[in-house]
Design an enzyme around this catalytic site. Structure first.
Site, PDB file in Angstrom:
ATOM      1  N   HIS A  76     -10.520   5.646 -48.830  1.00 18.73           N
ATOM      2  CA  HIS A  76     -10.600   7.040 -49.300  1.00 18.73           C
ATOM      3  C   HIS A  76     -10.234   7.988 -48.168  1.00 18.73           C
ATOM      4  O   HIS A  76     -10.721   7.836 -47.054  1.00 18.73           O
ATOM      5  CB  HIS A  76     -12.015   7.357 -49.777  1.00 18.73           C
ATOM      6  CG  HIS A  76     -12.304   6.804 -51.137  1.00 18.73           C
ATOM      7  ND1 HIS A  76     -13.221   7.351 -51.996  1.00 18.73           N
ATOM      8  CD2 HIS A  76     -11.792   5.747 -51.788  1.00 18.73           C
ATOM      9  CE1 HIS A  76     -13.255   6.662 -53.122  1.00 18.73           C
ATOM     10  NE2 HIS A  76     -12.405   5.669 -53.022  1.00 18.73           N
ATOM     11  N   TYR A 136     -20.157  14.957 -53.754  1.00 21.20           N
ATOM     12  CA  TYR A 136     -21.493  15.342 -53.277  1.00 21.20           C
ATOM     13  C   TYR A 136     -21.776  16.704 -53.887  1.00 21.20           C
ATOM     14  O   TYR A 136     -21.114  17.684 -53.541  1.00 21.20           O
ATOM     15  CB  TYR A 136     -21.515  15.462 -51.757  1.00 21.20           C
ATOM     16  CG  TYR A 136     -21.421  14.140 -51.001  1.00 21.20           C
ATOM     17  CD1 TYR A 136     -20.197  13.538 -50.736  1.00 21.20           C
ATOM     18  CD2 TYR A 136     -22.569  13.511 -50.529  1.00 21.20           C
ATOM     19  CE1 TYR A 136     -20.122  12.351 -50.030  1.00 21.20           C
ATOM     20  CE2 TYR A 136     -22.501  12.310 -49.823  1.00 21.20           C
ATOM     21  CZ  TYR A 136     -21.274  11.745 -49.578  1.00 21.20           C
ATOM     22  OH  TYR A 136     -21.209  10.560 -48.875  1.00 21.20           O
ATOM     23  N   PRO A 184     -29.658   9.487 -46.474  1.00 20.92           N
ATOM     24  CA  PRO A 184     -28.383   8.862 -46.806  1.00 20.92           C
ATOM     25  C   PRO A 184     -27.223   9.830 -47.054  1.00 20.92           C
ATOM     26  O   PRO A 184     -26.085   9.391 -47.241  1.00 20.92           O
ATOM     27  CB  PRO A 184     -28.698   8.068 -48.085  1.00 20.92           C
ATOM     28  CG  PRO A 184     -29.898   8.728 -48.657  1.00 20.92           C
ATOM     29  CD  PRO A 184     -30.671   9.298 -47.524  1.00 20.92           C
ATOM     30  N   LYS A 192     -24.498   7.397 -43.204  1.00 19.62           N
ATOM     31  CA  LYS A 192     -24.458   6.960 -41.805  1.00 19.62           C
ATOM     32  C   LYS A 192     -25.337   5.749 -41.479  1.00 19.62           C
ATOM     33  O   LYS A 192     -25.169   5.141 -40.416  1.00 19.62           O
ATOM     34  CB  LYS A 192     -24.872   8.126 -40.884  1.00 19.62           C
ATOM     35  CG  LYS A 192     -23.849   9.227 -40.822  1.00 19.62           C
ATOM     36  CD  LYS A 192     -22.595   8.778 -40.088  1.00 19.62           C
ATOM     37  CE  LYS A 192     -21.427   9.682 -40.308  1.00 19.62           C
ATOM     38  NZ  LYS A 192     -20.231   9.028 -40.812  1.00 19.62           N
ATOM     39  N   TYR A 243     -17.829  12.651 -40.762  1.00 21.31           N
ATOM     40  CA  TYR A 243     -17.907  11.723 -41.899  1.00 21.31           C
ATOM     41  C   TYR A 243     -17.143  10.428 -41.613  1.00 21.31           C
ATOM     42  O   TYR A 243     -17.605   9.337 -41.953  1.00 21.31           O
ATOM     43  CB  TYR A 243     -17.364  12.409 -43.169  1.00 21.31           C
ATOM     44  CG  TYR A 243     -17.742  11.672 -44.442  1.00 21.31           C
ATOM     45  CD1 TYR A 243     -18.977  11.888 -45.055  1.00 21.31           C
ATOM     46  CD2 TYR A 243     -16.873  10.759 -45.029  1.00 21.31           C
ATOM     47  CE1 TYR A 243     -19.338  11.216 -46.213  1.00 21.31           C
ATOM     48  CE2 TYR A 243     -17.218  10.079 -46.184  1.00 21.31           C
ATOM     49  CZ  TYR A 243     -18.454  10.317 -46.777  1.00 21.31           C
ATOM     50  OH  TYR A 243     -18.810   9.633 -47.924  1.00 21.31           O
TER      51      TYR A 243
HETATM   52  P1  FAD Z   1     -31.850  -3.968 -42.815  1.00 20.99           P
HETATM   53  O1  FAD Z   1     -30.687  -4.011 -43.710  1.00 20.99           O
HETATM   54  O2  FAD Z   1     -33.105  -3.305 -43.274  1.00 20.99           O
HETATM   55  O3  FAD Z   1     -32.169  -5.472 -42.423  1.00 20.99           O
HETATM   56  C1  FAD Z   1     -33.360  -5.849 -41.769  1.00 20.99           C
HETATM   57  C2  FAD Z   1     -33.703  -7.264 -42.166  1.00 20.99           C
HETATM   58  O4  FAD Z   1     -34.869  -7.684 -41.450  1.00 20.99           O
HETATM   59  C3  FAD Z   1     -34.053  -7.392 -43.645  1.00 20.99           C
HETATM   60  O5  FAD Z   1     -33.301  -8.426 -44.223  1.00 20.99           O
HETATM   61  C4  FAD Z   1     -35.538  -7.683 -43.659  1.00 20.99           C
HETATM   62  O6  FAD Z   1     -35.915  -8.504 -44.736  1.00 20.99           O
HETATM   63  C5  FAD Z   1     -35.725  -8.369 -42.320  1.00 20.99           C
HETATM   64  N1  FAD Z   1     -37.096  -8.302 -41.804  1.00 20.99           N
HETATM   65  C6  FAD Z   1     -37.962  -7.266 -41.898  1.00 20.99           C
HETATM   66  N2  FAD Z   1     -39.115  -7.582 -41.305  1.00 20.99           N
HETATM   67  C7  FAD Z   1     -38.975  -8.827 -40.819  1.00 20.99           C
HETATM   68  C8  FAD Z   1     -39.853  -9.700 -40.121  1.00 20.99           C
HETATM   69  N3  FAD Z   1     -41.103  -9.319 -39.805  1.00 20.99           N
HETATM   70  N4  FAD Z   1     -39.409 -10.916 -39.782  1.00 20.99           N
HETATM   71  C9  FAD Z   1     -38.132 -11.305 -40.099  1.00 20.99           C
HETATM   72  N5  FAD Z   1     -37.268 -10.516 -40.772  1.00 20.99           N
HETATM   73  C10 FAD Z   1     -37.695  -9.297 -41.128  1.00 20.99           C
HETATM   74  N6  FAD Z   1     -27.401   3.767 -46.018  1.00 20.99           N
HETATM   75  C11 FAD Z   1     -26.343   4.461 -46.378  1.00 20.99           C
HETATM   76  O7  FAD Z   1     -25.517   4.776 -45.523  1.00 20.99           O
HETATM   77  N7  FAD Z   1     -26.172   4.784 -47.715  1.00 20.99           N
HETATM   78  C12 FAD Z   1     -27.072   4.415 -48.682  1.00 20.99           C
HETATM   79  O8  FAD Z   1     -26.892   4.699 -49.853  1.00 20.99           O
HETATM   80  C13 FAD Z   1     -28.187   3.704 -48.318  1.00 20.99           C
HETATM   81  N8  FAD Z   1     -29.113   3.331 -49.235  1.00 20.99           N
HETATM   82  C14 FAD Z   1     -30.216   2.666 -48.819  1.00 20.99           C
HETATM   83  C15 FAD Z   1     -31.214   2.320 -49.727  1.00 20.99           C
HETATM   84  C16 FAD Z   1     -32.367   1.664 -49.320  1.00 20.99           C
HETATM   85  C17 FAD Z   1     -33.435   1.294 -50.332  1.00 20.99           C
HETATM   86  C18 FAD Z   1     -32.551   1.362 -47.938  1.00 20.99           C
HETATM   87  C19 FAD Z   1     -33.813   0.657 -47.458  1.00 20.99           C
HETATM   88  C20 FAD Z   1     -31.547   1.698 -47.034  1.00 20.99           C
HETATM   89  C21 FAD Z   1     -30.381   2.355 -47.457  1.00 20.99           C
HETATM   90  N9  FAD Z   1     -29.381   2.710 -46.553  1.00 20.99           N
HETATM   91  C22 FAD Z   1     -28.310   3.390 -46.950  1.00 20.99           C
HETATM   92  C23 FAD Z   1     -29.437   2.387 -45.160  1.00 20.99           C
HETATM   93  C24 FAD Z   1     -28.672   1.101 -44.844  1.00 20.99           C
HETATM   94  O9  FAD Z   1     -28.759   0.226 -45.911  1.00 20.99           O
HETATM   95  C25 FAD Z   1     -29.284   0.550 -43.583  1.00 20.99           C
HETATM   96  O10 FAD Z   1     -29.026   1.495 -42.540  1.00 20.99           O
HETATM   97  C26 FAD Z   1     -28.789  -0.822 -43.174  1.00 20.99           C
HETATM   98  O11 FAD Z   1     -29.248  -1.785 -44.091  1.00 20.99           O
HETATM   99  C27 FAD Z   1     -29.303  -1.159 -41.779  1.00 20.99           C
HETATM  100  O12 FAD Z   1     -29.081  -2.514 -41.508  1.00 20.99           O
HETATM  101  P2  FAD Z   1     -30.100  -3.317 -40.623  1.00 20.99           P
HETATM  102  O13 FAD Z   1     -29.552  -4.702 -40.546  1.00 20.99           O
HETATM  103  O14 FAD Z   1     -30.362  -2.593 -39.360  1.00 20.99           O
HETATM  104  O15 FAD Z   1     -31.483  -3.298 -41.420  1.00 20.99           O
HETATM  105  C1  DHB Z   2     -23.177   5.853 -51.156  1.00 22.21           C
HETATM  106  C2  DHB Z   2     -24.361   6.149 -50.551  1.00 22.21           C
HETATM  107  C3  DHB Z   2     -24.455   7.241 -49.733  1.00 22.21           C
HETATM  108  O1  DHB Z   2     -25.607   7.525 -49.115  1.00 22.21           O
HETATM  109  C4  DHB Z   2     -23.374   8.072 -49.517  1.00 22.21           C
HETATM  110  O2  DHB Z   2     -23.505   9.145 -48.718  1.00 22.21           O
HETATM  111  C5  DHB Z   2     -22.178   7.766 -50.110  1.00 22.21           C
HETATM  112  C6  DHB Z   2     -22.083   6.655 -50.938  1.00 22.21           C
HETATM  113  C7  DHB Z   2     -23.073   4.681 -52.048  1.00 22.21           C
HETATM  114  O3  DHB Z   2     -24.084   3.975 -52.219  1.00 22.21           O
HETATM  115  O4  DHB Z   2     -22.010   4.450 -52.598  1.00 22.21           O
END
Ligand code: FAD
Ligand code: DHB
Length: 390
Positions: free
Chosen positions: A72, A201, A293, A297, A385
């Protein structure tokens, strides 16, 4: 069991780190609390910055993203019936984002770790970190009723906001900064064509709405809802009616609705914990920071942390150079704070803050007007962005 780097958490941060280390000949073990199926099934982020795309290609997990993801070069920012197209590529020298779901990315990462014989131990309970201030830290856990111990050189805390790693740091050693918003996002995934070829948005007096997508036949929509909202109170018809009410007229008229295949509420939070290094423990991704969100980022910040951390570990193992490890926290946090600023700004621009006095509402309207009339402001939005440089 002995390894070089013990990685806690098999989200994007942990899996990507283990893959980049493996490609450099460094051994790691990933410990994940949930089952692999659970982690692969989570619907989360969807927008990848171009530097994160490049990092995934370098890690050998870019092929499906390149074949099936959508590039995009613009987004729409709306307020009521007014809509602006923000050109992402023009002001940034041709940089673009890719629409590629975190679910797909996680599947590819698990698959490549499996294909390369990487140790990813899922359903690991009671993970505990020991000796993080010493040269030889270790991790204990329980899996299938059996106690395990991993001795290592370093521990990477990639276990998300609710993980154990950040909580293992002695109190008083970690500073935290937080802002909790009085609302969340209700997200719906539906097998319908996206309402528009680019993301919308939408700010509205009823609250914020976001139109996103995963593919030509799969849409992802979000609505701002009050904190504590139960998705059960939002049958599909109510969701679609409310979404239509918040979109500019043309988009509302074009919306194709259908049954939802996933519906969930995510709270909004801004959070930073630092420093991101404590002795032999390095925090990365959501374990150290959460952004609302709105700026897309969260996942991208996990990517930049892993870029810095993998390079630092590879340099240390390769030549004994400690500069990367010593500078990790400062480098990662500098980028995190800029993404916090941008995510807060986008959130403030587009959401309904019900407690806002009339003065602040006028400021919000002026902010949109300024953006609409200023190429410089639009370029600044685009620059953030598509992602600030690593
Ligand atoms: P995570 O993906 O959280 O991975 C951490 C892992 O550690 C998980 O698998 C968990 O099960 C594991 N864990 C936790 N505790 C323990 C433990 N004690 N022992 C072993 N393992 C453990 N970002 C966006 O940019 N747009 C979005 O729309 C968006 N939607 C989101 C919706 C939700 C519900 C959430 C929670 C986050 C969202 N995010 C979004 C943020 C984005 O998904 C995260 O920034 C990203 O997943 C970060 O990756 P990570 O690997 O650091 O953490
Ligand atoms: C999506 C989530 C976001 O937080 C965003 O800013 C843009 C797209 C998505 O889940 O597609």
């Amino acid at each position: 069991m002995r390894t070089q780097v013990a990685i806690i958490g098999a989200g994007p941060s942990g899996l990507l780190l283990s893959q980049l280390l493996d490609l450099a000949g460094i051994d790691s073990v990933v410990l994940e609390r949930q089952s692999r199926a659970h982690v692969e099934g989570r619907i989360r982020a969807g927008v990848l910055e171009d530097q994160f795309q490049a990092l995934l290609r370098r890690a050998g997990v870019g092929a499906r993203m390149d074949a099936e993801g959508q590039i995009h070069d613009g987004i729409a920012i709306a307020r009521g019936d007014r809509s602006l197209r923000i050109d992402l590529a023009g002001p940034t020298g041709g940089r673009r984002v890719c629409i590629w779901g975190q679910t797909e990315l996680t599947r590819d990462l698990f698959a490549v770790r499996e294909a390369r014989g990487g140790a990813v131990l899922d359903e690991a309970a009671d993970v505990a970190l020991h000796g993080i201030g010493e040269e030889r830290p270790w991790v204990t856990f329980r899996r299938g009723g059996v106690e395990g111990r991993i001795d290592c050189d370093f521990i990477a805390g990639c276990d998300g906001f609710h993980g154990v790693s950040r909580r293992s740091i002695a109190s008083g050693r970690l500073e935290t900064w937080e802002r909790v918003y009085p609302f969340g996002w209700l997200g719906v995934l539906s097998e319908t064509p996206p309402v528009s070829p680019e993301l919308i948005y939408a700010g509205h007096a009823r609250g914020f709405a976001l139109c996103s997508m995963r593919s030509a036949g799969l849409s992802r929509y979000y609505l701002q809802v009050p904190g504590g909202t139960d998705p059960g109170d939002w049958p599909d018809a109510r969701f679609w009616d409310e979404l239509r009410a918040r979109l500019p007229e043309a988009a509302a008229a074009a919306l194709v609705t259908g049954p939802s295949i996933e519906k969930s509420v995510a709270p909004l939070r801004s959070f930073v914990a630092g420093p991101m290094r404590h002795g032999r423990l390095f925090l990365a991704g959501d374990a150290a920071h959460i952004v609302p969100p709105t700026g897309a980022k969260g996942l991208n910040l996990a990517g930049s942390d892993i870029h810095y951390l993998s390079a630092a570990l590879i340099a240390w193992y390769g030549t004994g150079d400690t500069e990367g490890l010593e500078g990790y926290s400062e480098r990662a946090m500098a980028r995190v704070w800029k993404a916090q600023r941008f995510s807060w700004w986008m959130t403030r621009l587009l959401h309904r803050f019900s407690e806002d006095p009339p003065f602040d509402r006028r400021l919000q309207a002026a902010e949109f007007d300024f953006l609409a009339g200023s190429q410089a402001a639009q370029a600044a939005l685009a620059e953030n962005y598509v992602g600030l440089p690593y």
